[in-house]
Structure formats: structure tokens, C-alpha cells
Design a protein around this motif. Structure first.
Motif, PDB file in Angstrom:
ATOM      1  N   LYS A 168       0.809  -1.215   0.000  1.00  0.00           N
ATOM      2  CA  LYS A 168       0.000   0.000   0.000  1.00  0.00           C
ATOM      3  C   LYS A 168       0.845   1.268   0.000  1.00  0.00           C
ATOM      4  CE  LYS A 168      -3.762   2.332   2.454  1.00  0.00           C
ATOM      5  NZ  LYS A 168      -4.795   2.221   3.504  1.00  0.00           N
ATOM      6  N   GLY A 169       1.875   1.322   0.833  1.00  0.00           N
ATOM      7  CA  GLY A 169       2.608   2.572   1.021  1.00  0.00           C
ATOM      8  C   GLY A 169       4.018   2.601   0.487  1.00  0.00           C
ATOM      9  N   GLY A 170       4.458   1.510  -0.174  1.00  0.00           N
ATOM     10  CA  GLY A 170       5.830   1.493  -0.680  1.00  0.00           C
ATOM     11  C   GLY A 170       6.825   1.625   0.454  1.00  0.00           C
ATOM     12  N   ARG A 171       7.745   2.569   0.337  1.00  0.00           N
ATOM     13  CA  ARG A 171       8.732   2.798   1.406  1.00  0.00           C
ATOM     14  C   ARG A 171       8.155   3.579   2.578  1.00  0.00           C
ATOM     15  NH1 ARG A 171      14.296   4.059  -2.090  1.00  0.00           N
ATOM     16  NH2 ARG A 171      14.772   1.855  -2.460  1.00  0.00           N
ATOM     17  N   GLY A 172       6.943   4.108   2.429  1.00  0.00           N
ATOM     18  CA  GLY A 172       6.270   4.812   3.527  1.00  0.00           C
ATOM     19  C   GLY A 172       5.580   6.071   3.052  1.00  0.00           C
ATOM     20  N   LYS A 173       4.240   6.064   3.092  1.00  0.00           N
ATOM     21  CA  LYS A 173       3.451   7.239   2.723  1.00  0.00           C
ATOM     22  C   LYS A 173       2.441   7.522   3.827  1.00  0.00           C
ATOM     23  CE  LYS A 173       3.793   6.745  -2.323  1.00  0.00           C
ATOM     24  NZ  LYS A 173       4.734   5.620  -2.401  1.00  0.00           N
ATOM     25  N   ILE A 174       1.983   8.771   3.905  1.00  0.00           N
ATOM     26  CA  ILE A 174       1.115   9.220   4.989  1.00  0.00           C
ATOM     27  C   ILE A 174      -0.354   9.082   4.590  1.00  0.00           C
ATOM     28  CG2 ILE A 174       0.447  11.208   6.405  1.00  0.00           C
ATOM     29  CD1 ILE A 174       3.315  12.262   6.056  1.00  0.00           C
ATOM     30  N   GLY A 175      -1.161   8.573   5.531  1.00  0.00           N
ATOM     31  CA  GLY A 175      -2.602   8.508   5.346  1.00  0.00           C
ATOM     32  C   GLY A 175      -3.311   9.294   6.437  1.00  0.00           C
ATOM     33  N   PHE A 176      -4.590   9.623   6.200  1.00  0.00           N
ATOM     34  CA  PHE A 176      -5.377  10.351   7.212  1.00  0.00           C
ATOM     35  C   PHE A 176      -6.823   9.878   7.210  1.00  0.00           C
ATOM     36  CE2 PHE A 176      -8.389  13.742   8.294  1.00  0.00           C
ATOM     37  CZ  PHE A 176      -7.996  13.997   9.601  1.00  0.00           C
ATOM     38  N   THR A 177      -7.358   9.714   8.427  1.00  0.00           N
ATOM     39  CA  THR A 177      -8.782   9.491   8.626  1.00  0.00           C
ATOM     40  C   THR A 177      -9.153  10.041   9.994  1.00  0.00           C
ATOM     41  OG1 THR A 177     -10.560   7.860   8.426  1.00  0.00           O
ATOM     42  CG2 THR A 177      -8.631   7.203   9.710  1.00  0.00           C
ATOM     43  N   GLN A 199       2.355  13.178  -2.286  1.00  0.00           N
ATOM     44  CA  GLN A 199       3.330  13.729  -1.338  1.00  0.00           C
ATOM     45  C   GLN A 199       4.739  13.187  -1.554  1.00  0.00           C
ATOM     46  OE1 GLN A 199       1.534  13.112   2.663  1.00  0.00           O
ATOM     47  NE2 GLN A 199       1.526  15.346   2.750  1.00  0.00           N
ATOM     48  N   PHE A 200       4.853  11.922  -1.949  1.00  0.00           N
ATOM     49  CA  PHE A 200       6.166  11.293  -2.070  1.00  0.00           C
ATOM     50  C   PHE A 200       6.241  10.509  -3.374  1.00  0.00           C
ATOM     51  CE2 PHE A 200       4.818  11.247   2.401  1.00  0.00           C
ATOM     52  CZ  PHE A 200       5.803  12.032   2.972  1.00  0.00           C
ATOM     53  N   ILE A 201       7.393  10.586  -4.039  1.00  0.00           N
ATOM     54  CA  ILE A 201       7.629   9.662  -5.138  1.00  0.00           C
ATOM     55  C   ILE A 201       7.942   8.290  -4.532  1.00  0.00           C
ATOM     56  CG2 ILE A 201       8.440  11.477  -6.686  1.00  0.00           C
ATOM     57  CD1 ILE A 201      11.317  10.484  -6.155  1.00  0.00           C
ATOM     58  N   ASP A 202       7.845   7.235  -5.333  1.00  0.00           N
ATOM     59  CA  ASP A 202       7.981   5.878  -4.795  1.00  0.00           C
ATOM     60  C   ASP A 202       9.366   5.596  -4.236  1.00  0.00           C
ATOM     61  OD1 ASP A 202       5.358   5.320  -5.383  1.00  0.00           O
ATOM     62  OD2 ASP A 202       5.802   4.321  -7.293  1.00  0.00           O
ATOM     63  N   GLU A 203      10.386   6.312  -4.728  1.00  0.00           N
ATOM     64  CA  GLU A 203      11.755   6.068  -4.252  1.00  0.00           C
ATOM     65  C   GLU A 203      12.035   6.743  -2.921  1.00  0.00           C
ATOM     66  OE1 GLU A 203      11.191   5.356  -8.353  1.00  0.00           O
ATOM     67  OE2 GLU A 203      10.977   7.279  -7.307  1.00  0.00           O
ATOM     68  N   GLU A 204      11.142   7.623  -2.457  1.00  0.00           N
ATOM     69  CA  GLU A 204      11.351   8.353  -1.205  1.00  0.00           C
ATOM     70  C   GLU A 204      10.233   8.026  -0.232  1.00  0.00           C
ATOM     71  OE1 GLU A 204      13.702  12.020  -3.471  1.00  0.00           O
ATOM     72  OE2 GLU A 204      11.827  12.458  -2.397  1.00  0.00           O
ATOM     73  N   TRP A 205      10.369   8.502   0.984  1.00  0.00           N
ATOM     74  CA  TRP A 205       9.365   8.149   1.994  1.00  0.00           C
ATOM     75  C   TRP A 205       9.286   9.251   3.052  1.00  0.00           C
ATOM     76  CZ3 TRP A 205      14.228   6.214   1.685  1.00  0.00           C
ATOM     77  CH2 TRP A 205      15.035   6.238   2.825  1.00  0.00           C
ATOM     78  N   GLY A 206       8.266   9.148   3.894  1.00  0.00           N
ATOM     79  CA  GLY A 206       8.113  10.145   4.952  1.00  0.00           C
ATOM     80  C   GLY A 206       7.053   9.721   5.942  1.00  0.00           C
ATOM     81  N   PHE A 228      17.404   7.877  -0.146  1.00  0.00           N
ATOM     82  CA  PHE A 228      18.761   7.351  -0.252  1.00  0.00           C
ATOM     83  C   PHE A 228      19.499   8.101  -1.353  1.00  0.00           C
ATOM     84  CE2 PHE A 228      16.633   3.428   1.359  1.00  0.00           C
ATOM     85  CZ  PHE A 228      17.435   3.202   2.468  1.00  0.00           C
ATOM     86  N   ASP A 229      20.826   8.220  -1.218  1.00  0.00           N
ATOM     87  CA  ASP A 229      21.620   8.694  -2.344  1.00  0.00           C
ATOM     88  C   ASP A 229      22.225   7.490  -3.072  1.00  0.00           C
ATOM     89  OD1 ASP A 229      23.903   7.862  -0.933  1.00  0.00           O
ATOM     90  OD2 ASP A 229      24.340   9.877  -0.173  1.00  0.00           O
ATOM     91  N   GLU A 230      23.034   7.751  -4.077  1.00  0.00           N
ATOM     92  CA  GLU A 230      23.566   6.662  -4.909  1.00  0.00           C
ATOM     93  C   GLU A 230      24.501   5.744  -4.137  1.00  0.00           C
ATOM     94  OE1 GLU A 230      25.343   8.474  -8.285  1.00  0.00           O
ATOM     95  OE2 GLU A 230      23.423   9.063  -9.201  1.00  0.00           O
ATOM     96  N   GLU A 231      25.070   6.238  -3.032  1.00  0.00           N
ATOM     97  CA  GLU A 231      25.970   5.411  -2.220  1.00  0.00           C
ATOM     98  C   GLU A 231      25.230   4.646  -1.124  1.00  0.00           C
ATOM     99  OE1 GLU A 231      26.974   8.767  -2.934  1.00  0.00           O
ATOM    100  OE2 GLU A 231      27.963   7.806  -4.644  1.00  0.00           O
ATOM    101  N   GLY A 232      23.924   4.838  -1.047  1.00  0.00           N
ATOM    102  CA  GLY A 232      23.149   4.148  -0.022  1.00  0.00           C
ATOM    103  C   GLY A 232      23.065   4.899   1.295  1.00  0.00           C
TER     104      GLY A 232
END
Length: 314
Positions: A168-177, A199-206, A228-232
Motif C-alpha cells: 500500500k505505502g511502498g517505502r512509507g506514505k502518509i494517510g489520514f482518517t 506527497q512522495f515519489i515511490d523512491e522516497e518516503w516520509g 537514499f543517495d547513490e551510495e546508499g
């Protein structure tokens, strides 16, 4: 209520570019913690009042471990020391709020993963009580979900901010209810909470870290966005946005500080040097706010910023 304008999703790099053009955070200060031996104290809350005294909850752990405890600290001669007789919780990354007059205290509980060998699972756990001394556990969130937060809204209902990961949230996305009472808080409600799109592209999270009810009923969200950057290496940035609980509208994310705004210090690992984990925000009457944060997974600092929520109260 104020109408919130949401633009296209913004990546970490775009948000950093925007932040560079703004007035920078200032007056960084390291918080000194004593009384826990050689362990690190980081990912703290902002100070909150308990029985007439300001208290900070903080994550305490050895430098080479993820097994942490949450201590409650009080200020003695400009040093924060464990509060005598206060409970010690087996949690990471504490947070607090007040709902219907009760203190709600939460954090992340880690446990042995049920299917993956030598791996850990995690979930958000909530406690409540009239004060720290009588906190009792009352809810465990879904396995695999950090950054689950609650807030009492202006009309007395309760807002829930979630952060699923995986399908559902990939690396982490925010939901509200929202729900009417704490008794309606269930695993199914949390898992069924819709995501805030864009709010977030799939490669990033929050995720959301701390919630503020603004004077007009909007919810001011203090959170983090990461990549993450290219070096991890990991890059965590403290951010804010505002949500209208009546309409579901929300504003763009904006960064409020970066690691270089804080004082230099140690890091838990080399890949965590550029990590600022939002702990809490104390809004001041002069239009500024003090941001309390964990730095590089090794220490805690505070810094002063321009209050990011004032613009939404005008």
C-alpha cells in the motif's frame, strides 16, 4: 477554513533547493543528557508539562544497538537527567499528545520477525494516563507500521495519521482518517486509512512525527521526508504541511531545517550523518518556533526556525 493549495509532488532535491532560498534556521543548541551511562539519547520529544514540571521523553540506546528504551528526563542545572521513579518503556522514538485531558504517549516497539530469520519487526504502541506515572498500554498498531499518530481535532473527534509500508505505502506514505472516540481505534481502521496522494515519489518516503491544532482548526503536521543517495546513505529532512480535516485538502510539504543548520556531532553510522528526525515543535509568541530533533541517530539538539504554521492561520 482556509483553502489549501496542493501542487505537484516534490522530491527531496526540489525541497532542498526551495529551502536554500528561504530564511535559515538559527541558534542551534546541543541538549546535554546525563544519568544513562555511555548510551546515546536521540529522537526526543519536545518538552511537555507533567505534574507541573517540563519533561522530555528520549530514545536511549548503545551506539552499536537498535535495542532502545524510552526514558523521561527533567532539567537540572541545564542538564537533562532521568526523572526519579518515572517508568522506563521498551520503545524507540517516543511522541506524545493530549486527548480528552489524558496524556497519550507512544513509540515504536521492536520484536523478533515472525518469518524472517535474524530480522526484527516493528509496530507503534500507545499508552495513556492522567500523567506519566500511571501510563497504561491501550493499543498496538499494525505490524510493520511506524509513525502512527493521533490528535484531538477542534470538534472533539480524533484524527489518525498513518504510514503504511509495502504493497500500500511502498517505502512509507502518509494517510489520514478520523474517528469519534479512541474506542473506535482498531487495526482495521488504521489499515483502511486512505493515503494522501502526491506527497512522495515511490523512491522516497516520509511520515508524521507531531501534530498541532492551529487556531482555525487546521492540523499542522511536523514530519520528515527521506531518501537514499547513490551510495546508499540516508538523508532525513524535517518538514511540515497543513491538512484541513473537514475537506481532506492539504498543503505542499516544505522543509524547515537541514543537518548543516545544526551543530556538528557524532553519528551512529557513516550512512546516518545527514539524518534529522523531527521530535517536536514549540511555537513561540514572537513568530518563531523551537524544533527539537534527533541528529544522526546519536544525539539531540534544538534549533529556532520561523514558525511554519503562522501563514496558514492568517
Amino acid at each position: 477554513m482556509k483553502r489549501l493549495i496542493k501542487n505537484a509532488v516534490k522530491t527531496c532535491s526540489v525541497l532542498v533547493e526551495e529551502y536554500e532560498q528561504k530564511e535559515q534556521a538559527f541558534r542551534p543548541e546541543k541538549l546535554v543528557f546525563k544519568g544513562v551511562g555511555e548510551k546515546d539519547v536521540y529522537n526526543i520529544t519536545a518538552p511537555f508539562e507533567d505534574e507541573g514540571e517540563l519533561v522530555i521523553a528520549g530514545r536511549v540506546e548503545p551506539r552499536d544497538s537498535e535495542h532502545s528504551q524510552v526514558y523521561f528526563f527533567v532539567n537540572r542545572n541545564d542538564e537533562w537527567v532521568p526523572r526519579e521513579a518515572a517508568p522506563v518503556l521498551q520503545l524507540q522514538d517516543p511522541f506524545f499528545t493530549k486527548i480528552r485531558g489524558n496524556l497519550i504517549l507512544g513509540g515504536v516497539e521492536i520484536f523478533r520477525h515472525p518469518t524472517l530469520e535474524n530480522a526484527l519487526g516493528w509496530r507503534t504502541v500507545f499508552y495513556r494516563g492522567t500523567n506519566i506515572a500511571n501510563l497504561k498500554e491501550f493499543f498496538k498498531g499494525p505490524d510493520g507500521m511506524k509513525d502512527l499518530r493521533l490528535v484531538e481535532l477542534q470538534d472533539g473527534s480524533i484524527g489518525i495519521f498513518t504510514r503504511p509500508q509495502g504493497e500500500k505505502g511502498g517505502r512509507g506514505k502518509i494517510g489520514f482518517t478520523r474517528i469519534s472516540t479512541l474506542e473506535e481505534l482498531t487495526i482495521d481502521v488504521v489499515n483502511g486509512t486512505p493515503l494522501l496522494e502526491g506527497q512522495f515519489i515511490d523512491e522516497e518516503w516520509g511520515g508524521a512525527n507531531e501534530l498541532h491544532i492551529l487556531s482555525n482548526g487546521l492540523v499542522g503536521v511536523l514530519g520528515h521526508i527521506a531518501c537514499f543517495d547513490e551510495e546508499g546513505n540516508r538523508h532525513y529532512y524535517p518538514m511540515t504541511f497543513v491538512l484541513n480535516p473537514e475537506t481532506g485538502e492539504y498543503s505542499d510539504i516544505q522543509l524547515i531545517a537541514m543537518r548543516r543548520n545544526f551543530l556538528e556531532g557524532e553519528a551512529k553510522r557513516s550512512d546516518l550523518e545527514d539524518v534529522v528526525f523531527s521530535g517536536g515543535l514549540v511555537r513561540q509568541e514572537d513568530g518563531t518556533a523551537d524544533l527539537y530533533a534527533g541528529i544522526s541517530d546519536a544525539e539531540a539538539q534544538k534549533i529556532t526556525i520561523q514558525d511554519p504554521f503562522i501563514q496558514f492561520e492568517k
